[in-house]
Design an enzyme around this catalytic site. Structure first.
Site, PDB file in Angstrom:
ATOM      1  N   CYS A  10      -2.088   3.224   1.677  1.00 11.99           N
ATOM      2  CA  CYS A  10      -1.936   4.332   2.619  1.00 11.99           C
ATOM      3  C   CYS A  10      -2.284   3.820   4.014  1.00 11.99           C
ATOM      4  CB  CYS A  10      -2.772   5.537   2.208  1.00 11.99           C
ATOM      5  SG  CYS A  10      -4.554   5.237   2.138  1.00 11.99           S
ATOM      6  N   ASN A  13      -6.855   3.718   3.914  1.00 15.75           N
ATOM      7  CA  ASN A  13      -7.464   3.255   2.650  1.00 15.75           C
ATOM      8  C   ASN A  13      -8.815   3.919   2.397  1.00 15.75           C
ATOM      9  OD1 ASN A  13      -8.588   0.143   1.116  1.00 15.75           O
ATOM     10  ND2 ASN A  13      -7.430   1.771   0.179  1.00 15.75           N
ATOM     11  N   CYS A  15      -8.647   7.723   1.882  1.00  9.22           N
ATOM     12  CA  CYS A  15      -8.350   9.031   1.268  1.00  9.22           C
ATOM     13  C   CYS A  15      -7.335   8.898   0.125  1.00  9.22           C
ATOM     14  CB  CYS A  15      -7.827  10.014   2.319  1.00  9.22           C
ATOM     15  SG  CYS A  15      -8.972  10.351   3.672  1.00  9.22           S
ATOM     16  N   ARG A  16      -6.064   8.699   0.459  1.00 13.69           N
ATOM     17  CA  ARG A  16      -5.015   8.791  -0.565  1.00 13.69           C
ATOM     18  C   ARG A  16      -4.973   7.593  -1.508  1.00 13.69           C
ATOM     19  NH1 ARG A  16      -0.432   9.673   3.739  1.00 13.69           N
ATOM     20  NH2 ARG A  16      -1.921   8.307   4.798  1.00 13.69           N
ATOM     21  N   SER A  17      -4.912   6.374  -0.966  1.00 13.62           N
ATOM     22  CA  SER A  17      -4.736   5.223  -1.880  1.00 13.62           C
ATOM     23  C   SER A  17      -5.961   4.949  -2.759  1.00 13.62           C
ATOM     24  CB  SER A  17      -4.265   3.964  -1.151  1.00 13.62           C
ATOM     25  OG  SER A  17      -5.173   3.537  -0.169  1.00 13.62           O
ATOM     26  N   ASP A 128      -1.205  13.466   4.205  1.00 15.99           N
ATOM     27  CA  ASP A 128      -2.420  12.830   4.710  1.00 15.99           C
ATOM     28  C   ASP A 128      -3.489  13.906   4.941  1.00 15.99           C
ATOM     29  OD1 ASP A 128      -4.375  11.577   6.144  1.00 15.99           O
ATOM     30  OD2 ASP A 128      -3.020  10.639   7.596  1.00 15.99           O
TER      31      ASP A 128
HETATM   32  P1  4NP Z   1      -5.613   7.770   4.301  1.00 17.76           P
HETATM   33  O1  4NP Z   1      -6.094   8.832   5.405  1.00 17.76           O
HETATM   34  O2  4NP Z   1      -4.477   6.987   4.924  1.00 17.76           O
HETATM   35  O3  4NP Z   1      -5.151   8.625   3.155  1.00 17.76           O
HETATM   36  O4  4NP Z   1      -6.812   6.919   3.982  1.00 17.76           O
HETATM   37  C1  4NP Z   1      -6.412   8.459   6.711  1.00 17.76           C
HETATM   38  C2  4NP Z   1      -7.631   7.878   6.960  1.00 17.76           C
HETATM   39  C3  4NP Z   1      -7.973   7.536   8.265  1.00 17.76           C
HETATM   40  C4  4NP Z   1      -7.076   7.794   9.296  1.00 17.76           C
HETATM   41  C5  4NP Z   1      -5.845   8.360   9.033  1.00 17.76           C
HETATM   42  C6  4NP Z   1      -5.508   8.710   7.735  1.00 17.76           C
HETATM   43  N1  4NP Z   1      -7.442   7.471  10.635  1.00 17.76           N
HETATM   44  O5  4NP Z   1      -6.663   7.799  11.558  1.00 17.76           O
HETATM   45  O6  4NP Z   1      -8.510   6.872  10.852  1.00 17.76           O
END
Ligand code: 4NP
Length: 164
Positions: A10, A13, A15-17, A128
């Site tokens: 994702c 790294n 939340c989703r992945s 997201d």
């Molecule tokens: P992820 O979510 O891609 O599912 O881990 C996010 C985590 C951090 C950010 C964006 C999305 N960020 O902008 O820091």
């Protein structure tokens, strides 16, 4: 005995992945196939490298009996050598991962995770949750897509719990 190497990707790294990774680890274990897989996750961005998953991601998964211990790392071009199957969460991950692919064989390893979820349109995204929430929904999606992914890999790699 061959091992199928799977990496979920994702943006951050956190939340989703890591959720997809932990759910898939659980499903593989429940199927008696842990020895047949190497499972990891990574982010296309580097902001959270070395950090634990988002507190709400961990709380949501823990409440469903799936602990998340992963520390964030960035997806790198070498991951195309280290993994056989690369699952991206959204179109932007897809673009960013493909931009690092050295050749057509590497590009062919990249799939949209939700393409393995029954009943979805091609390239449906895992939303997201970082800014807007929806961690429970992300977990539910990962459960559905993980089930389809495992069934697909068992079929295509002729895996059974007692083989090897
Ligand atoms: P992820 O979510 O891609 O599912 O881990 C996010 C985590 C951090 C950010 C964006 C999305 N960020 O902008 O820091």
């Amino acid at each position: 005995m061959s091992v199928v190497r799977v990496c979920f990707v994702c943006l951050g790294n956190i939340c989703r992945s890591p959720t997809a990774e932990a759910v898939f680890v659980r499903d593989v274990s429940n199927a008696g196939l842990s020895s047949r897989f190497r499972i990891d996750s990574a982010g296309t961005g580097d902001w959270h490298v070395g950090q634990h998953a988002h507190p709400e991601t961990r709380r949501t998964a823990q409440a469903r009996g799936v602990p998340i211990t992963h520390l964030a790392r960035q997806f790198v071009a070498h991951d195309f050598d280290a993994f056989d199957v690369i699952l991206v969460m959204d179109r932007s991950n897809h673009r960013n991962v493909l931009a690092l692919a050295p050749d057509e064989a590497a590009r062919a390893k990249v799939h949209c995770f939700r393409d393995f979820e029954a009943g979805t349109e091609p390239m449906t995204e895992v939303p997201d949750p970082y800014h807007v929430g929806g961690f429970d929904e992300v977990f539910d999606i990962c459960e559905r897509a993980s089930r389809g992914l495992l069934a697909h890999l068992v079929r295509t790699h002729e895996l059974t719990a007692w083989s090897g």
